[in-house]
Scaffold this motif. Structure first.
Motif, short mmCIF file in Angstrom:
data_model
loop_
_atom_site.label_atom_id
_atom_site.label_comp_id
_atom_site.label_asym_id
_atom_site.label_seq_id
_atom_site.Cartn_x
_atom_site.Cartn_y
_atom_site.Cartn_z
N MET A 391 0.85 -1.19 0.00
CA MET A 391 0.00 0.00 0.00
C MET A 391 0.88 1.24 0.00
O MET A 391 2.05 1.18 0.40
CB MET A 391 -0.88 0.02 1.26
N PRO A 392 0.33 2.37 -0.43
CA PRO A 392 1.11 3.61 -0.36
C PRO A 392 1.59 3.86 1.06
O PRO A 392 0.85 3.71 2.03
CB PRO A 392 0.12 4.68 -0.81
N VAL A 393 2.83 4.20 1.18
CA VAL A 393 3.42 4.42 2.49
C VAL A 393 4.35 5.62 2.40
O VAL A 393 4.96 5.88 1.36
CB VAL A 393 4.17 3.16 2.98
N VAL A 394 4.43 6.37 3.47
CA VAL A 394 5.29 7.55 3.53
C VAL A 394 6.29 7.35 4.67
O VAL A 394 5.91 7.08 5.80
CB VAL A 394 4.48 8.83 3.76
N PHE A 395 7.56 7.46 4.34
CA PHE A 395 8.61 7.40 5.36
C PHE A 395 9.22 8.78 5.50
O PHE A 395 9.50 9.45 4.50
CB PHE A 395 9.68 6.39 4.97
N ARG A 396 9.40 9.23 6.73
CA ARG A 396 9.97 10.54 6.96
C ARG A 396 11.33 10.39 7.65
O ARG A 396 11.43 9.75 8.69
CB ARG A 396 9.03 11.39 7.81
N LYS A 400 12.47 14.93 5.65
CA LYS A 400 12.19 14.66 4.25
C LYS A 400 11.25 13.46 4.13
O LYS A 400 11.28 12.55 4.97
CB LYS A 400 13.48 14.40 3.47
N GLU A 401 10.42 13.47 3.10
CA GLU A 401 9.48 12.37 2.87
C GLU A 401 9.95 11.48 1.72
O GLU A 401 10.48 11.97 0.73
CB GLU A 401 8.09 12.92 2.54
N TRP A 402 9.74 10.20 1.89
CA TRP A 402 10.02 9.24 0.82
C TRP A 402 8.76 8.44 0.57
O TRP A 402 8.25 7.78 1.47
CB TRP A 402 11.19 8.33 1.20
#
Length: 650
Positions: A391-396, A400-402
């Motif tokens: 699933m779409p995931v955001v790592f910070r 900064k976001e990835w």
């Protein structure tokens, strides 16, 4: 008391005289026997057939594939050597050659003083005649007998031969580096001219190489070579071999070297492979032994497989680029049970580039690294049918976001591990890496023989580290061996000129993970070929396992795969890291080369499936052999992309 002391003095005097006479007689007998024993050695020195024996290299199928040393020697007479070259070698090695006998006592004393003042060995005391004797001895053992024989032979040579003849023999036997034995071969190797045409500065450079050919190699160490050349020129001037004006002119002269020979050291077959073997031998035994001692070297290379590898790489690169523009490819084939390297291609054309990409290039592996993550998960207790979020995931990180993406820009919601590896699903693999722990995966990679430093972040799920092709092939060999990691072997045996074995290698396997985990991982990699990104390889029509790899902007394309008895890895890319072409995935750029090689390599071989380890349960076997479960079967109501993003985790 005086009488007692006088008697004691006489007693010790008698003892001293007796010991002295015994030592004198023993020394005389020893030197006499040594002198008589050097007759054969003297004939060897003055014989016209005294040229050193080359090292011969053989393939595993008993074919001669290379010779090191013999071809690059062209004997010449002293009159055909430039006078500047003669002066240069005298200035560098023995300026008083025409003034002293076999041994230069003045030179020895001067060298001793200089060495003491410098606190280290700076100058040697050996004359050119002594060096000639050393050049003929093919094993440079430092023993008393050797030194005594050297001195006696030097005296005999000085007695029987003229100084010009000695210098001629020396100039034809001394090693100048880069495979050049003798001054004529050296002149052609470095300057593409005859020895009689050498200038003052060129002569000084060549003479400077004799002391340490590798250390002063002008191709590899131009600054060292320049300093050594200046030293020799100064010695030529100080010894009145050249005038002040000639010295100044030579100091300012530009020395132009020719391009190193593409067929260096007599390479015949598999130049990248034999070049590695040559360097390995030199590291182990030294240049002098390798080029003079008549070694026989038995390698793991199979000439038939090597021919298939060469053809696959050539045709594969040219099918990508009709007009060759520098695109490179590397291929390594290994026997997983022994670690024997059976075929190796380090680049598109050895004559254009000797850089061995198969063994030296550090490139990002892309998704071909993913099996190491899945293997780590298996060792942690995961099973192929366990599920992981895609699933779409955001790592910070650090503000900064990835937001990682899958190749097709499509999310599947929930997938099994088997499906994620088969179809190289990026986000699911990142989540799996996050779950099993980056440290555990890095540790597994190092245990599998990857020596490069690995970044401690989630991007390694996409292959952001740097590896050498040989390292990846070795790791996949452990997959094929169900956990046993082989050590890559190129040379199995070395014998000396008398046939005595001086080196022998035996396969070395180290257990890294359990055989059941290896069986499961191989089953998952079989699915890559049956159902996933490697399905073009189904044309080979036999059990195979493997994985594609593609890096950002299509800079690197990989395919590494194996049968039960052969592992092969292919890398394609440019040395300057530019794009191969848009859409150059591992399946499109590297896999066709792998298919061509493996099709030929396995043709006529019995069709074998991967074995089932003892004690494995039927449930595991069924799970391994079943096709990957479709993500749609795992979820009835698939959320929209917007909903997934809204629920994205940090």
């Amino acid at each position: 008391m005086k009488r007692f002391l006088k008697g004691l003095f006489r007693f010790f005097l008698y003892v001293f005289l007796i010991v002295f006479l015994i030592a004198l007689v023993a020394g005389g007998v020893y030197f006499g026997s040594v002198y008589m024993g050097v007759k054969k050695d003297f004939n060897k020195v003055v014989s016209v057939n005294m040229l050193p024996l080359p090292t011969k290299v053989y393939s595993s199928d008993k074919k001669l594939i290379a010779k090191f040393g013999l071809q690059n020697r062209i004997p010449v007479k002293l009159k055909d050597v430039s006078p500047w070259m003669r002066y240069a070698i005298l200035a560098a090695e023995d300026a008083r050659f025409y003034e002293h006998g076999a041994i230069d006592l003045v030179g020895i004393a001067r060298a001793l003083v200089v060495d003491v003042l410098k606190g280290k060995i700076v100058q040697g005391g050996s004359t050119i005649t002594q060096q000639l004797v050393k050049n003929v001895y093919l094993t440079p053992a430092r023993t008393i007998d050797r030194k005594v024989k050297e001195i006696i032979l030097a005296y005999r040579i000085e007695k029987e031969m003229s100084k010009d003849k000695i210098l001629q023999l020396y100039l034809n036997t001394v090693y100048f580096g880069d495979g050049a034995w003798g001054v004529e071969a050296a002149a052609r190797t470095y300057f593409d001219k005859h020895a009689k045409e050498l200038t003052i500065s060129e002569s000084a450079m060549l003479a400077g190489l004799v002391a340490a050919p590798s250390y002063y190699n002008p191709y590899k160490h131009p600054q060292r070579a320049r300093k050594r050349t200046i030293y020799v020129l100064r010695r030529m001037y100080e010894n009145h071999f050249i005038s002040l004006s000639q010295y100044k002119k030579a100091m300012n002269a530009k020395i132009v070297l020719i391009k190193p020979s593409a067929n260096l050291f007599g390479l015949i077959v598999a130049p990248y492979f034999t070049d590695y073997v040559r360097n390995w031998l030199i590291d182990k035994y030294g240049e002098e032994v390798v080029y003079k001692s008549g070694l026989s070297v038995y390698t793991t290379l199979n000439t038939t497989l090597q021919r298939f590898a060469f053809i696959a790489v050539k045709s594969g690169v040219l099918s990508i680029k009709k007009k060759y523009d520098g695109l490179q490819a590397a291929l390594v084939a290994m026997d997983p049970k022994t670690g024997y390297v059976k075929a190796l291609v380090g680049g598109f054309d050895y004559s254009k580039s000797q850089f061995n990409r198969a063994l030296q290039a550090k490139r990002q592996p892309g998704s071909s690294f993913k099996p190491i993550i899945y293997l780590t998960a298996l060792t942690e207790g995961y099973l192929p049918d366990d599920t992981i979020a895609d699933m779409p995931v955001v790592f910070r990180f650090n503000g900064k976001e990835w937001r990682p993406q899958n190749y097709e820009r499509v999310f599947h919601g929930t997938v099994t591990l088997k499906y994620a590896l088969t179809h190289s699903v990026n986000v699911a693999t990142i989540n799996l890496l996050n779950s099993v722990g980056i440290g555990n995966v890095v540790s597994m990679a190092h245990q599998l023989g990857i020596e490069e430093k690995i970044p401690h972040n989630l991007s390694i799920a996409l292959g952001s580290l740097s590896v050498k092709p040989i390292e990846m092939v070795r790791a996949y060999a452990a997959f094929d061996n169900y956990g046993l990691l082989p050590k890559p072997i190129f040379v199995t045996k070395v014998t000396d000129k008398y046939g005595r074995v001086i080196y022998q290698a035996k396969p070395r396997l180290r257990r890294v993970f359990d055989d059941v985990d290896g069986y499961i991982l191989t089953g998952m990699l079989k699915d890559v070929i049956l159902y996933g990104t490697g399905r073009a390889a189904r044309i080979i029509k036999r059990p195979l396992a493997g994985k594609t790899g593609t890096t950002n902007n299509y800079r690197d394309a990989w395919f590494i795969g194996y049968s039960p008895d052969l592992v092969c890895g292919v890398w394609v890319g440019y040395d300057d890291n530019r794009m191969i072409f848009k859409g150059a995935t591992g399946a499109r750029a590297a896999l066709p080369i792998w298919i061509k090689f493996m099709s030929n390599a396995l043709e006529g071989q019995p069709i074998k499936d991967f074995p089932i380890p003892r004690g494995i349960t039927k449930d595991i076997i069924d799970m391994v052999n079943s096709p990957p479960q479709n993500p749609e079967d795992l979820q009835k109501d698939k959320p929209t992309i917007q909903q997934l993003y809204e629920n994205a985790i940090q």
